[in-house]
Design an enzyme around this catalytic site. Structure first.
Site, PDB file in Angstrom:
ATOM      1  N   SER A 137       0.821  -1.167  -0.189  1.00 56.93           N
ATOM      2  CA  SER A 137       0.090   0.093  -0.159  1.00 56.93           C
ATOM      3  C   SER A 137       0.820   1.307   0.083  1.00 56.93           C
ATOM      4  O   SER A 137       1.610   1.409  -0.883  1.00 56.93           O
ATOM      5  CB  SER A 137      -1.084   0.009   1.280  1.00 56.93           C
ATOM      6  OG  SER A 137      -1.903   0.945   1.039  1.00 56.93           O
ATOM      7  N   ASP A 232      -9.707  -4.606  -4.876  1.00 58.06           N
ATOM      8  CA  ASP A 232      -9.017  -3.571  -4.403  1.00 58.06           C
ATOM      9  C   ASP A 232      -9.190  -2.092  -5.317  1.00 58.06           C
ATOM     10  O   ASP A 232      -9.128  -2.279  -6.271  1.00 58.06           O
ATOM     11  CB  ASP A 232      -7.660  -3.864  -4.224  1.00 58.06           C
ATOM     12  CG  ASP A 232      -6.730  -2.723  -3.724  1.00 58.06           C
ATOM     13  OD1 ASP A 232      -7.439  -1.659  -3.149  1.00 58.06           O
ATOM     14  OD2 ASP A 232      -5.579  -2.971  -3.651  1.00 58.06           O
ATOM     15  N   HIS A 264      -7.916  -5.398  -0.584  1.00 58.21           N
ATOM     16  CA  HIS A 264      -6.677  -4.720  -0.370  1.00 58.21           C
ATOM     17  C   HIS A 264      -6.167  -5.263   0.755  1.00 58.21           C
ATOM     18  O   HIS A 264      -6.429  -5.695   1.910  1.00 58.21           O
ATOM     19  CB  HIS A 264      -6.969  -3.207  -0.026  1.00 58.21           C
ATOM     20  CG  HIS A 264      -5.850  -2.167   0.092  1.00 58.21           C
ATOM     21  ND1 HIS A 264      -4.970  -2.127  -0.762  1.00 58.21           N
ATOM     22  CD2 HIS A 264      -5.318  -1.628   1.215  1.00 58.21           C
ATOM     23  CE1 HIS A 264      -3.710  -1.388  -0.704  1.00 58.21           C
ATOM     24  NE2 HIS A 264      -4.198  -0.968   0.717  1.00 58.21           N
TER      25      HIS A 264
END
Length: 295
Positions: A137, A232, A264
């Protein structure tokens, strides 16, 4: 969220991996958790992974139980040394402080290859010609931007072979793919970015949208591995990144792996799931691909 921490371990019960904490900069408080395998053959040198945790630049730390579990598993599977960086976060410390802290950590890690290096886990066990950056991320965003910095500034004492990005936090002003039907999500991501980096010119900031970066072709490594997840909201940006990198003139190899039906950072939320284990195995293969080939 993301405030829980666990101590390092002299021997993780599940993997035997050892970990310890070090302070990189007493002035700024930048620190890291180091990991090494249970046993290392005498005179054997291992790849080095400098890892940057996720959390939208706001939450989580290198000392979180989430990352302790994940990196223990990765170190056991890949047989490598890890420096997991604890950079300063927003909103108390706006970007680019997090980037600058991460770069300071990279330079500290590489400095251990010199005569003056004092961290034995790195100095004695790392092959600095087999160096990698990784993250999930926001941490994947950092890994990319650190590789851009290697390409533009150089990295004395180390050779960056590749970067591994899991569900990278990239975005842009113009919607692509499924983003066109997710305007509420777009609004949240835009708000978070501007809270993180108030000085940013906007969503096409090269830090956030690599496709807008004129230095993209200077990415300072030759191999890139990107993981995305079907559900995601950042999925399409991962694919777009790979396409932009291929068109930029950068001469390396990029590979993307998509997990169907997943969201995610699912591999951190459900650490023992089969697809998460597959990611760890893929990462291990990626970082060990060049061992023994005399880079």
């Amino acid at each position: 969220m993301g405030t829980e921490i666990v101590p390092p371990s002299s021997s993780d019960p599940a993997t035997g991996v050892q970990s310890k904490d070090i302070v990189i900069s007493p002035e700024t408080g930048v620190s890291a958790r180091l990991y090494k395998p249970k046993t290392i053959s005498p005179n054997k040198k291992l790849p080095l992974l400098v890892y940057f945790h996720g959390g939208a630049f706001f939450v989580q730390t290198a000392f979180s139980p989430t990352y302790q579990h994940f990196l223990n598993s990765l170190v056991k599977e890949a047989n490598l040394i890890v420096v997991s960086v604890d950079y300063r976060r927003a909103p108390e410390h706006h970007l680019p402080i997090g980037y600058d802290d991460s770069w300071a950590a990279v330079k500290w890690a590489v400095s251990q290859s010199t005569v003056g290096g004092h961290e034995a886990w790195l100095k004695d066990h790392v092959d600095f010609d087999l160096m990698f950056f990784g993250g999930d991320s926001a941490g994947a965003n950092i890994a990319h931007n650190m590789a851009i910095r290697v390409g533009s500034e150089g990295l004395d004492g180390g050779n960056l072979v590749g970067i591994v990005m899991m569900h990278p936090y990239f975005w842009g002003k113009d919607p692509i793919g499924s983003e066109e039907t997710s305007m509420e999500v777009r609004a949240v991501i835009e708000r978070f970015w501007l809270l993180t980096c108030p000085s940013s010119p906007g969503l096409d900031d090269p830090w956030l949208n690599p496709a807008s970066d004129p230095k993209l072709s200077c990415l300072g490594c030759k191999r890139v591995l990107v993981f995305v997840a079907e559900r995601d909201a950042l999925r399409d940006r991962g694919w777009f990144y790979c396409e932009a990198l291929g068109k930029s003139g950068w001469g390396g190899e990029v590979e993307i792996v998509e997990a169907q039906g997943e969201d995610h950072v699912f591999h951190l939320e459900i650490p023992n799931c089969e697809k998460g284990k597959d990611m760890v195995k893929k990462m291990a293969s990626f970082v060990n691909q060049d061992k023994g080939h005399g880079l």
